[in-house]
Scaffold this active site. Structure first.
Site, PDB file in Angstrom:
ATOM      1  N   LYS A   2      80.802  -9.734  10.106  1.00  0.00           N
ATOM      2  CA  LYS A   2      81.448 -10.177   8.873  1.00  0.00           C
ATOM      3  C   LYS A   2      82.715 -10.978   9.151  1.00  0.00           C
ATOM      4  O   LYS A   2      83.302 -10.905  10.227  1.00  0.00           O
ATOM      5  CB  LYS A   2      81.727  -8.980   7.967  1.00  0.00           C
ATOM      6  CG  LYS A   2      80.456  -8.419   7.348  1.00  0.00           C
ATOM      7  CD  LYS A   2      80.723  -7.315   6.358  1.00  0.00           C
ATOM      8  CE  LYS A   2      79.417  -6.872   5.691  1.00  0.00           C
ATOM      9  NZ  LYS A   2      79.636  -5.730   4.772  1.00  0.00           N
TER      10      LYS A   2
ATOM     11  N   ARG B 135      75.458  -0.338  10.119  1.00  0.00           N
ATOM     12  CA  ARG B 135      74.470  -1.386   9.818  1.00  0.00           C
ATOM     13  C   ARG B 135      74.781  -2.572  10.715  1.00  0.00           C
ATOM     14  O   ARG B 135      75.851  -3.174  10.611  1.00  0.00           O
ATOM     15  CB  ARG B 135      74.554  -1.763   8.342  1.00  0.00           C
ATOM     16  CG  ARG B 135      73.496  -2.743   7.867  1.00  0.00           C
ATOM     17  CD  ARG B 135      73.619  -2.958   6.356  1.00  0.00           C
ATOM     18  NE  ARG B 135      72.571  -3.834   5.849  1.00  0.00           N
ATOM     19  CZ  ARG B 135      72.644  -5.162   5.823  1.00  0.00           C
ATOM     20  NH1 ARG B 135      73.732  -5.772   6.282  1.00  0.00           N
ATOM     21  NH2 ARG B 135      71.648  -5.885   5.348  1.00  0.00           N
TER      22      ARG B 135
END
Length: 293
Positions: free
Chosen positions: A236, A272
């Site tokens: 991210k 994740r």
């Protein structure tokens, strides 16, 4: 750094291990993924990649047919279902969920219709980044079916979330309060707490600094909220603060692994991730660290 002891979270159904931090492998079957640029949009390629992730040690395969990155274009439910279901069916037919060390199937969707189709096909987990806010039918579906439900913190939508980062009492306090609201809504819908995993939504309506603050509060979130926690930091944008200047999403894998080790040390139920081997090593490192404290 001091890691606070986490309270024991509510137990999940027996087929979902809770004795270690699990690896949820990301499988984006979209043409516009921020991370892998649609490499797995073809069903055959997606299934092959899922098998590779499983062989590398993924415990869960999380299949997503709609990008939820900031600025992403929405897709209709029929399109999302057409992307996701062939992969779910192929993996289940393949024996992926045979219970002998194979992966659990999760579907990443904010739409109850897609979730229902996936559950009917045999999916075990629904990973809803909207926490039910995008589709009021979602919580009732989860209650009726009894599947595991990942309820993420969410504000706005992909077009507006970057403007919704004001948390007057601080981001950790604000996220906790809003996740408690989601838990109350799930209770009212008849969802058993043993079905629920929470996700603080790193990068969703958070500044980079706020995402780091939430990540550092992993143990607190588990203790305060009393539910298993999924941490999704992989590749991210906020990781750029710790990566080399100009690092692409794939070039953030080393920083991702560092955050995985920290989250696992703090007691995260699962992480994740896009790249399984390096994060598997990170989870093992965290386990050995805790064993020898």
């Amino acid at each position: 750094m001091t890691i606070l002891p986490a309270a024991a979270p509510a137990p999940l159904p027996g087929f979902v291990p809770c004795d270690r931090t699990l690896l949820m492998g990301v499988l984006n079957v979209t043409p516009d993924s921020f991370s892998d640029g649609g490499r797995w949009a073809d069903p055959e390629a997606a299934v092959a990649h899922a098998r590779e992730l499983i062989a590398q040690g993924a415990d869960i395969i999380d299949i997503g047919g709609e990008s939820t990155r900031p600025g992403a274009q929405r897709v209709d439910v029929d399109t999302e279902i057409s992307r996701v279901l062939p992969v779910v069916r192929a993996l289940l037919t393949d024996g992926t969920d045979d219970g002998d060390g194979s992966a659990i199937i999760s579907v990443d969707t904010i739409h109850a219709a897609t979730a229902e189709a996936a559950i009917d096909a045999g999916a075990h987990i629904i990973n809803d980044v909207s926490g039910g806010l995008a589709d009021p039918a979602m919580h009732g579906l989860i209650a009726r079916t009894g599947v595991v439900y990942v309820c993420q913190h969410w504000r706005g939508d992909p077009e507006t979330m970057d403007r919704l980062t004001d948390y007057p009492g601080g981001v950790v306090t604000g996220v906790e309060a809003e996740l408690r609201e989601r838990l109350s809504e799930l209770d009212a819908a008849g969802v058993d707490r043993s079905q629920v995993v929470l996700d603080p939504g790193l990068g969703f309506a958070k500044t980079h600094a706020q995402s780091w603050e939430l990540l550092a509060a992993t143990a607190r979130l588990i203790a305060d909220l009393g539910q298993p926690l999924l941490v999704g930091s992989s590749r991210k944008r906020f990781l750029a603060l710790a990566a080399e200047d100009g690092a692409t999403p794939v070039q953030r894998d080393a920083v991702t692994a560092a955050t995985t080790a920290l989250a696992a040390t703090a007691g995260a139920w699962a992480v994740r991730v896009h790249e399984v081997p390096i994060n598997r090593a990170a989870v093992r490192t965290a386990s050995l660290w805790k064993e020898h404290q």
